[in-house]
Design an enzyme around this catalytic site. Structure first.
Site, PDB file in Angstrom:
ATOM      1  N   ASN A 126      19.980  37.330  47.019  1.00 33.50           N
ATOM      2  CA  ASN A 126      18.847  37.800  46.239  1.00 33.50           C
ATOM      3  C   ASN A 126      18.515  36.795  45.143  1.00 33.50           C
ATOM      4  O   ASN A 126      19.364  36.527  44.291  1.00 33.50           O
ATOM      5  CB  ASN A 126      19.180  39.170  45.626  1.00 33.50           C
ATOM      6  CG  ASN A 126      17.989  39.802  44.936  1.00 33.50           C
ATOM      7  OD1 ASN A 126      16.844  39.525  45.286  1.00 33.50           O
ATOM      8  ND2 ASN A 126      18.256  40.642  43.958  1.00 33.50           N
ATOM      9  N   ASP A 180      24.491  30.328  41.099  1.00 35.32           N
ATOM     10  CA  ASP A 180      24.412  31.718  41.557  1.00 35.32           C
ATOM     11  C   ASP A 180      25.662  32.093  42.342  1.00 35.32           C
ATOM     12  O   ASP A 180      25.604  32.823  43.342  1.00 35.32           O
ATOM     13  CB  ASP A 180      23.151  31.942  42.399  1.00 35.32           C
ATOM     14  CG  ASP A 180      22.864  33.424  42.643  1.00 35.32           C
ATOM     15  OD1 ASP A 180      23.279  34.248  41.812  1.00 35.32           O
ATOM     16  OD2 ASP A 180      22.228  33.749  43.660  1.00 35.32           O
ATOM     17  N   HIS A 182      16.648  31.526  39.390  1.00 38.20           N
ATOM     18  CA  HIS A 182      16.649  31.460  40.850  1.00 38.20           C
ATOM     19  C   HIS A 182      15.238  31.389  41.448  1.00 38.20           C
ATOM     20  O   HIS A 182      14.862  32.219  42.290  1.00 38.20           O
ATOM     21  CB  HIS A 182      17.399  32.655  41.442  1.00 38.20           C
ATOM     22  CG  HIS A 182      18.728  32.924  40.830  1.00 38.20           C
ATOM     23  ND1 HIS A 182      19.409  31.999  40.073  1.00 38.20           N
ATOM     24  CD2 HIS A 182      19.510  34.051  40.827  1.00 38.20           C
ATOM     25  CE1 HIS A 182      20.551  32.532  39.651  1.00 38.20           C
ATOM     26  NE2 HIS A 182      20.622  33.758  40.089  1.00 38.20           N
ATOM     27  N   PRO A 190      24.502  41.276  48.527  1.00 40.03           N
ATOM     28  CA  PRO A 190      23.795  40.000  48.383  1.00 40.03           C
ATOM     29  C   PRO A 190      24.597  39.011  47.548  1.00 40.03           C
ATOM     30  O   PRO A 190      25.148  39.367  46.505  1.00 40.03           O
ATOM     31  CB  PRO A 190      22.490  40.387  47.685  1.00 40.03           C
ATOM     32  CG  PRO A 190      22.814  41.649  46.953  1.00 40.03           C
ATOM     33  CD  PRO A 190      23.855  42.362  47.768  1.00 40.03           C
ATOM     34  N   GLY A 191      24.679  37.783  48.013  1.00 39.97           N
ATOM     35  CA  GLY A 191      25.367  36.749  47.249  1.00 39.97           C
ATOM     36  C   GLY A 191      26.150  35.802  48.130  1.00 39.97           C
ATOM     37  O   GLY A 191      26.601  36.164  49.213  1.00 39.97           O
ATOM     38  N   HIS A 206      32.274  37.688  47.375  1.00 42.56           N
ATOM     39  CA  HIS A 206      32.347  39.068  47.845  1.00 42.56           C
ATOM     40  C   HIS A 206      33.474  39.203  48.864  1.00 42.56           C
ATOM     41  O   HIS A 206      33.794  38.253  49.594  1.00 42.56           O
ATOM     42  CB  HIS A 206      31.034  39.504  48.493  1.00 42.56           C
ATOM     43  CG  HIS A 206      29.905  39.656  47.521  1.00 42.56           C
ATOM     44  ND1 HIS A 206      29.968  40.496  46.437  1.00 42.56           N
ATOM     45  CD2 HIS A 206      28.677  39.078  47.482  1.00 42.56           C
ATOM     46  CE1 HIS A 206      28.835  40.433  45.758  1.00 42.56           C
ATOM     47  NE2 HIS A 206      28.035  39.577  46.372  1.00 42.56           N
TER      48      HIS A 206
END
Length: 225
Positions: free
Chosen positions: A67, A94, A21, A112-113, A98
């Site tokens: 992130n 990535d 990333h 985060p995501g 969620h």
């Protein structure tokens, strides 16, 4: 600083290191420098770091918390150039689904995501193919061939030829589509591309000769493989 540290450790240990990333212009420069020093280093970039920038954070919407975080526009441009020039080896989604309650909250408390799987190809086409930074052959390299080489998957990223595994993605490059989280096949809907119109519609996916999705409908695999 962490990329620099890991590159030096890989040099001194005679090891190989992969940077996950990449999100800043500094990381692109460090990877390029490390290669020049003979260090065995590879790196990836995510679709969202190729398209989105930190201007989206002004809303404090938890959907934009990821992130590493979204960076400045100058970093986005450097990442695109790094991918086009081969400094960055590949694109990694990535993908991070969620639950709604983990994103619809105070920004600092949001998990985060972002979703990244179904939109990855379209984002790469939007950011790399349309501006002329990559052709479709380059897309195959950064999204299939090079990732398979890095992780050592001999049956992936193979040429389309008789006797090769039928792992295929069928794409209509001239058809645009609108992203709507509830319509995605993911278990969640936390996409930062909600209501965006993106290029390149995937019409079907094939894994080892079996159709796993067609016209946006996923088909679960059955059987022994």
């Amino acid at each position: 600083s962490i990329v620099a540290r890991d590159a030096l450790l890989a040099r001194d240990a005679g090891a190989r290191v992969h940077i996950c990333h990449a999100s800043t212009a500094g990381t692109v420069e460090l990877v390029k420098w490390a290669r020049g020093q003979g260090i065995s280093i590879t790196a990836e970039v995510t679709p969202h770091h190729l398209l989105l920038d930190d201007s989206r954070l002004e809303t404090y919407d938890g959907i934009n918390r990821v992130n590493p975080p979204l960076r400045e526009r100058s970093d986005v441009e450097a990442l695109r150039r790094g991918l086009a020039e081969g400094v960055l080896d590949c694109v990694a989604t990535d993908h991070a689904p969620h639950a709604d309650q983990d994103k619809c909250c105070e920004f600092s408390q949001a998990r985060p995501g972002m979703l990244g799987l179904e939109t990855a190809l379209s984002v790469v086409v939007e950011t790399m193919v349309r501006p002329g930074l990559l052709d479709w052959r380059g897309v195959a390299k950064v999204m299939s061939e090079r990732p398979a080489e890095i992780v050592g998957l001999d049956d992936q990223g193979r040429p389309v030829a008789v006797g090769e595994p039928a792992n295929l993605v069928l794409v209509d490059p001239d058809s645009d589509w609108t992203v709507r989280g509830p319509e995605l096949a993911s278990i969640a809907g936390n996409t930062p591309y909600e209501e965006m119109t993106l290029p390149a519609t995937i019409t079907a996916t094939v894994l080892r000769g079996r159709i796993t999705a067609r016209d946006g409908v996923a088909r679960p695999l059955t059987g022994g493989r």
